[in-house]
Write a protein that holds these residues in place. Structure first.
Motif, PDB file in Angstrom:
ATOM      1  N   UNK A 137      -5.964   4.277   6.705  1.00 44.52           N
ATOM      2  CA  UNK A 137      -7.048   5.189   6.348  1.00 44.52           C
ATOM      3  C   UNK A 137      -6.491   6.230   5.385  1.00 44.52           C
ATOM      4  N   UNK A 138      -7.103   6.327   4.209  1.00 47.57           N
ATOM      5  CA  UNK A 138      -6.729   7.323   3.200  1.00 47.57           C
ATOM      6  C   UNK A 138      -7.732   8.467   3.255  1.00 47.57           C
ATOM      7  N   UNK A 139      -7.249   9.698   3.459  1.00 46.02           N
ATOM      8  CA  UNK A 139      -8.108  10.877   3.497  1.00 46.02           C
ATOM      9  C   UNK A 139      -7.666  11.795   2.358  1.00 46.02           C
TER      10      UNK A 139
ATOM     11  N   UNK B 210      -3.812  13.028   1.763  1.00 47.84           N
ATOM     12  CA  UNK B 210      -3.308  13.489   0.468  1.00 47.84           C
ATOM     13  C   UNK B 210      -1.813  13.206   0.328  1.00 47.84           C
ATOM     14  N   UNK B 211      -1.417  11.947   0.470  1.00 49.38           N
ATOM     15  CA  UNK B 211       0.010  11.632   0.410  1.00 49.38           C
ATOM     16  C   UNK B 211       0.559  11.798  -0.996  1.00 49.38           C
ATOM     17  N   UNK B 212       1.814  12.193  -1.097  1.00 52.99           N
ATOM     18  CA  UNK B 212       2.515  12.089  -2.363  1.00 52.99           C
ATOM     19  C   UNK B 212       2.905  10.627  -2.578  1.00 52.99           C
ATOM     20  N   UNK B 213       3.391  10.326  -3.756  1.00 50.38           N
ATOM     21  CA  UNK B 213       3.855   8.975  -4.028  1.00 50.38           C
ATOM     22  C   UNK B 213       2.784   8.026  -4.513  1.00 50.38           C
ATOM     23  N   UNK B 214       1.602   8.557  -4.879  1.00 55.96           N
ATOM     24  CA  UNK B 214       0.549   7.693  -5.384  1.00 55.96           C
ATOM     25  C   UNK B 214       0.739   7.354  -6.864  1.00 55.96           C
ATOM     26  N   UNK B 215       1.751   7.973  -7.479  1.00 57.90           N
ATOM     27  CA  UNK B 215       2.096   7.669  -8.865  1.00 57.90           C
ATOM     28  C   UNK B 215       3.600   7.882  -9.034  1.00 57.90           C
TER      29      UNK B 215
END
Length: 335
Positions: free
Chosen positions: A264-266, A168-173
């Motif tokens: 890997x994106x979780x 659940x990283x920040x910075x995806x938008x």
């Protein structure tokens, strides 16, 4: 035990009583989280940075039977290295050496009066720590804001990054580009000075845990509340404000296509985190933090990325459902 947000009157009363008691008993911790115990011994890495000497707190946990690999755990904005306790246990049982630092400005690490916070700087600090410990290649497992640091680290040090695991990283938008209004450091500071246990608990229940609550989450509420209730409250709030400004002004997703390491994106699909969302007008707010959509786009942009979604979990799946999270994590690590 995890409670749903719609509770019978009796259980609701118990939760309200528990929250009231927690509010009355909010601890007071020092500006470097003095008084709050971590699950493993804490060491300090001293290093020069921006004309001052700083120190990074970290845990370095060795497995009983080593597999020769090192995992580095990078915490999120409202988290500390201690919140990785369950993940440390699982990884060391699997043979990993685990290093879990507190970044500068967080938890048990230095909180400078003056610091230019950039993701490059935090990645550089982390790299210096690992070099001091003799770690040449590491798997980065990074949550929330830690994901933005990890992306920058992988771009800066690709040959030394064995794998990138983004939780659940920040910075995806880019919130600014989407219309979140400019927020001054002074405004962030004023808001951070109001931080308390009740506000933390409400926010975490709605965002981190998808409307659920458990007594297991309360120690992390008290950790943050105590840090913001202590004698270093203003210094803690000031560093937090500077860090929020960094997160808001330095998006990383524009460079996802440049990532060259296995990723890997979780993602918890109930996550709705977006920095500055509460400052945005309602019509903008409704478009932000759509993690199922954001995750799929990120997986398309990052070459070869694998996406795993948890349909019923929020921003902190490693805490909300550690069994499901750790099963996927161990299976997803590059052997």
């Amino acid at each position: 035990m995890i409670f749903k947000s719609f509770l019978p009157a009796g259980l609701l009363a118990i939760c309200v009583t528990f929250a009231s008691a927690a509010r009355a008993d909010t601890p007071s911790y020092g500006p470097e989280l003095q008084g709050f115990s971590y699950p493993y011994p804490v060491a300090q890495f001293d290093f020069p940075s921006q004309r001052q000497t700083l120190h990074m707190a970290y845990m370095d946990v060795r497995p009983k039977i080593a597999n020769g690999r090192t995992a580095v755990l990078l915490h999120g904005k409202n988290f500390c290295a201690a919140t990785w306790q369950g993940t440390i246990e699982v990884l060391t049982a699997a043979g990993y050496r685990v290093i879990a630092p507190d970044q500068i400005g967080f938890c048990k690490s230095s909180k400078p009066e003056r610091y230019q916070y950039t993701f490059q700087q935090l990645a550089r600090n982390t790299h210096a720590l690992l070099a001091s410990l003799g770690v040449k290649t590491a798997t980065l497992i990074a949550h929330s804001t830690g994901g933005m640091i990890a992306v920058r680290y992988a771009l800066m040090y690709p040959a030394e990054t064995g794998q990138l695991v983004l939780v659940d990283p920040l910075g995806l938008e880019d919130w600014k580009a989407k219309g979140v209004p400019d927020i001054s450091v002074d405004d962030w500071f004023a808001r951070e000075l109001k931080t308390n246990a009740d506000g933390i608990r409400r926010y975490e229940q709605g965002t981190y845990y998808a409307g659920h609550w458990s007594a297991d989450y309360e120690p992390w509420v008290q950790m943050l509340a105590g840090l913001n209730n202590g004698p270093g409250k203003e210094l803690v709030a000031w560093n937090s404000a500077l860090i929020y400004d960094m997160i808001y002004t330095q998006p990383v997703f524009y460079e996802f296509a440049k990532i060259t390491v296995p990723t890997l994106l979780m993602i918890g699909d109930k996550d709705n985190t977006a920095i500055g969302k509460d400052f945005a007008p309602p019509e903008i707010r409704a478009t932000l933090g759509n993690y199922p959509e954001l995750a799929k786009r990120a997986a398309e942009l990052i070459p070869g990325a694998k996406l795993v979604e948890f349909p019923d979990l929020g921003h902190a799946p490693q805490i909300q459902d550690p069994r499901a999270f750790h099963k996927v994590l161990i299976e997803g690590l590059v052997k």
